[in-house]
Design an enzyme around this catalytic site. Structure first.
Site, PDB file in Angstrom:
ATOM      1  N   THR A  77       0.798  -1.220   0.000  1.00 14.18           N
ATOM      2  CA  THR A  77       0.000   0.000   0.000  1.00 14.18           C
ATOM      3  C   THR A  77       0.833   1.274   0.000  1.00 14.18           C
ATOM      4  O   THR A  77       0.655   2.144  -0.854  1.00 14.18           O
ATOM      5  CB  THR A  77      -0.950  -0.003   1.209  1.00 14.18           C
ATOM      6  OG1 THR A  77      -1.863  -1.081   1.069  1.00 14.18           O
ATOM      7  CG2 THR A  77      -1.724   1.309   1.302  1.00 14.18           C
ATOM      8  N   TYR A 160      -5.587  10.355   9.618  1.00 16.59           N
ATOM      9  CA  TYR A 160      -6.254   9.128   9.203  1.00 16.59           C
ATOM     10  C   TYR A 160      -7.165   8.588  10.305  1.00 16.59           C
ATOM     11  O   TYR A 160      -6.782   8.494  11.466  1.00 16.59           O
ATOM     12  CB  TYR A 160      -5.238   8.062   8.819  1.00 16.59           C
ATOM     13  CG  TYR A 160      -5.902   6.763   8.403  1.00 16.59           C
ATOM     14  CD1 TYR A 160      -6.514   6.660   7.157  1.00 16.59           C
ATOM     15  CD2 TYR A 160      -5.972   5.685   9.273  1.00 16.59           C
ATOM     16  CE1 TYR A 160      -7.164   5.506   6.783  1.00 16.59           C
ATOM     17  CE2 TYR A 160      -6.612   4.515   8.901  1.00 16.59           C
ATOM     18  CZ  TYR A 160      -7.206   4.427   7.659  1.00 16.59           C
ATOM     19  OH  TYR A 160      -7.853   3.285   7.295  1.00 16.59           O
ATOM     20  N   HIS A 198      -8.162  -9.282   2.243  1.00 17.13           N
ATOM     21  CA  HIS A 198      -7.298  -9.930   3.241  1.00 17.13           C
ATOM     22  C   HIS A 198      -8.096 -10.920   4.096  1.00 17.13           C
ATOM     23  O   HIS A 198      -7.631 -12.028   4.388  1.00 17.13           O
ATOM     24  CB  HIS A 198      -6.671  -8.875   4.169  1.00 17.13           C
ATOM     25  CG  HIS A 198      -5.518  -8.147   3.571  1.00 17.13           C
ATOM     26  ND1 HIS A 198      -4.411  -8.784   3.062  1.00 17.13           N
ATOM     27  CD2 HIS A 198      -5.288  -6.809   3.423  1.00 17.13           C
ATOM     28  CE1 HIS A 198      -3.549  -7.879   2.618  1.00 17.13           C
ATOM     29  NE2 HIS A 198      -4.061  -6.676   2.823  1.00 17.13           N
ATOM     30  N   HIS A 341      -0.982  -9.418  -0.672  1.00 13.81           N
ATOM     31  CA  HIS A 341      -0.322  -8.755  -1.790  1.00 13.81           C
ATOM     32  C   HIS A 341       1.100  -8.413  -1.348  1.00 13.81           C
ATOM     33  O   HIS A 341       1.438  -8.542  -0.173  1.00 13.81           O
ATOM     34  CB  HIS A 341      -1.089  -7.496  -2.203  1.00 13.81           C
ATOM     35  CG  HIS A 341      -1.371  -6.565  -1.051  1.00 13.81           C
ATOM     36  ND1 HIS A 341      -0.505  -5.576  -0.656  1.00 13.81           N
ATOM     37  CD2 HIS A 341      -2.427  -6.501  -0.187  1.00 13.81           C
ATOM     38  CE1 HIS A 341      -1.015  -4.933   0.387  1.00 13.81           C
ATOM     39  NE2 HIS A 341      -2.186  -5.471   0.694  1.00 13.81           N
TER      40      HIS A 341
END
Length: 460
Positions: A77, A160, A198, A341
Site C-alpha cells: 500500500t 487518518y 485480506h 499482496h
C-alpha cells in the site's frame, strides 16, 4: 509530368497536415480544471471481469478505462500510493515497504507510526508541487498527506481515521474545492476492497461480491455528489488502486523456523516479501534460507533482478525472501490472512486498474495497460505544473487525452506518407526512363573507335 506534380503536391500537403496537427501547449495551473484522484485500496484489475459494476462501467463508458496498471515492487500500500503521486519506483522515493527499518538512524516505520517526515522526504509528492506553484491541494486520508513533507504541511487534510465514512471524506473535499477556487488537486483514499480481500480472500465470491457492490455504490455516489454540487464535467476525475490481491491457503505455508535458527537474524518485515537483517555470518544465513523451500526465492540485496527497481536504497534490508504467488512466509505459525499482496509486480493478480472521466479525457476510450509511474506525468500535465524527475513517461499515456495525438494516428499518417513516397519514386523513375527513350534514336549507341587524332588513349 502532371501526374508527378499531383503526387508531389499530395505528399507536401500530407506532410504539412501532419506537422500542423495541433499539439496543445501546456496550460497554466490557473487555466486547468481541478483534478480529483481516488484510490480504492486492493482493487484487483480482473475484478472488473468477474463482477458487475454498473456505476463504474457507466463512469468509464463516458471516459477512459485502462484495463490494468503494472504497479511498482513491492506491491504494498505505502510504496504504491507514493509511486502514484511521485512517479518514482520505491527505491527512488524511499517508501520501500509498509514496515521499514533504517539502520543509520535506528528508526522504525509502520502503518501505526508513519508521521515522521524522515521517511517521506526523499521525494516530492504532487500536492507539494501544486502548492509550490501557488495553488492549494486537499486530501481525505491519502497516505502521506497528513505528514509535513519537506517542511510543507497540507492545510486541507485531516488525520487518518478509518471510521470516517466515504461520504464524509468526499464531502469534505468538495466543500473545500467549492469554498476555495485555488484548490486544484484533491485525493481520496478508501480501505476497501483491500480489507475484505485480506479477510476472506479474493476467490471468496460471496464475500467479495458484497464488498465490491458496495464499492460500486460509492462510485455511483461520487458521480451523483459531484453533479449535485456542480463539479461534474468541470473537474477531471481519476479512479484507481495501488495493488491487487492473491488467494492464500494454509496448505501453502513456508515456515522459517524449520530452516534457520531465529536467533541468527532480525525480522524487519514479513510475507510475502520478507526482509531480514542477519545477526551472524550473512553467507551462512543466506545459504540456510536458500535451501528452505522451493516456493520461496532468496536474494542478497545486490542480486535482486534489475526489473524490480528495488535495490538502490539503504532502507532495503540485506536479505530478502520473496514467496511465490499465493504462498505465505511465517516464522512458525498459522496462516495470518486468506488474501495477500506484495508479490512480484509482473503477476496479473497484483495489478490494479484505472478509470478516468472529465473534460480532458476521451470518451469511451480503452487501453490495455501502462505503468503506474506514468500516472504522475499525466497528472502534472493535467494540472499545468512542471513534473519533478520521475520514472514515468507522458508519451505512454497521452492517448487518453482528448486533445493529444495518439500512436494510432501517427502510424496511419506514416503509412500514407510511405505509400506516397513509393508512388512518387516509381513515377519519377518512369518519367526518366520515358524521356531517355525519346531522346535516344537507338536503344544502345555503339562506341566508335576510329583512328582519329583527337582520340588518343589515356595512357602515359
Amino acid at each position: 509530368m502532371m501526374h508527378i506534380s499531383i503526387y508531389l503536391n499530395i505528399l507536401i500537403a500530407s506532410a504539412e497536415l501532419t506537422l500542423s496537427v495541433p499539439t496543445p501547449e501546456q496550460k497554466s495551473t490557473s487555466d486547468s480544471p481541478p483534478l480529483l484522484l481516488v484510490s480504492f485500496d486492493g482493487f484487483r484489475a480482473d475484478y472488473l471481469k468477474k463482477y458487475s459494476f454498473p456505476n463504474l462501467e457507466k463512469f468509464f463508458a463516458d471516459g477512459v478505462l485502462v484495463h490494468e496498471l503494472t504497479n511498482v515492487f513491492t506491491t504494498k500500500t505505502f510504496p504504491n500510493h507514493y509511486s502514484l503521486v511521485t512517479g518514482l519506483y520505491a527505491e527512488s522515493h524511499g517508501m520501500v515497504a509498509s514496515i521499514m527499518y533504517d539502520s543509520a538512524s535506528k528508526k522504525h516505520f509502520s502503518i501505526q507510526n508513519d508521521s515522521d517526515p524522515f521517511w517521506w522526504n526523499e521525494a516530492t509528492p504532487i500536492w507539494v508541487s501544486v502548492e509550490e506553484s501557488g495553488f492549494k491541494a486537499a486530501s481525505a486520508m491519502w497516505p502521506g498527506t497528513d505528514v509535513k513533507i519537506q517542511n510543507h504541511p497540507l492545510n486541507y487534510t485531516f488525520d487518518y481515521n478509518y471510521r470516517v465514512t466515504f461520504q464524509e471524506r468526499l464531502g469534505n473535499l468538495t466543500q473545500w474545492m467549492i469554498a476555495d477556487k485555488t484548490v486544484k488537486f484533491a485525493s481520496l483514499y478508501w480501505e476497501e476492497p483491500d480489507r475484505s480481500g485480506h479477510l476472506y480472500g479474493p476467490e471468496n465470491s460471496t464475500a467479495m461480491s458484497h464488498v465490491l457492490k458496495e464499492v460500486d455504490n460509492y462510485i455511483g455516489f461520487l458521480v451523483k455528489h459531484l453533479f449535485d454540487v456542480g463539479l461534474w464535467e468541470k473537474i477531471n476525475v481519476i479512479i484507481t488502486s495501488d495493488h491487487g490481491m492473491a488467494q492464500c491457503s494454509k496448505e501453502r505455508l513456508i515456515k522459517l523456523d524449520e530452516c534457520i535458527n531465529s536467533s541468527s537474524y532480525t525480522l524487519v518485515d514479513m510475507s510475502p516479501l520478507t526482509a531480514i537483517v542477519p545477526l551472524e555470518n550473512i553467507s551462512e544465513v543466506y545459504k540456510n534460507l536458500s535451501s528452505c523451500n522451493s516456493h520461496m526465492k532468496v536474494y542478497l540485496k545486490g542480486n535482486l533482478p534489475d526489473r524490480l527497481h528495488y535495490k538502490h536504497n539503504d532502507r532495503i534490508q540485506p536479505v530478502l525472501l520473496l514467496a511465490d504467488e499465493g504462498w505465505t512466509i511465517v516464522k512458525n505459525g498459522t496462516l495470518p490472512r486468506l488474501g495477500d499482496h506484495g508479490y512480484d509486480n509482473t503477476l496479473p493478480s497484483m495489478h490494479p486498474f484505472l478509470a478516468a472521466h472529465g473534460p480532458a479525457f476521451r470518451k469511451d476510450y480503452k487501453m490495455s495497460s501502462f505503468n503506474s509511474v506514468d500516472l504522475y506525468p499525466l497528472m502534472c500535465h493535467l494540472l499545468g505544473i512542471p513534473p519533478k524527475p520521475n520514472n514515468g513517461s507522458f508519451a505512454h499515456v497521452r492517448c487518453v487525452l482528448v486533445n493529444e495525438q495518439c500512436g494510432e494516428l501517427a502510424l496511419a499518417v506514416g503509412v500514407v506518407l510511405g505509400v506516397l513516397i513509393l508512388l512518387t519514386t516509381f513515377s519519377c523513375l518512369f518519367w526518366l526512363m520515358k524521356n531517355r527513350n525519346v531522346s535516344s534514336p537507338r536503344p544502345f549507341a555503339r562506341l566508335q573507335l576510329d583512328d582519329d587524332a583527337d582520340d588518343e588513349p589515356l595512357l602515359e
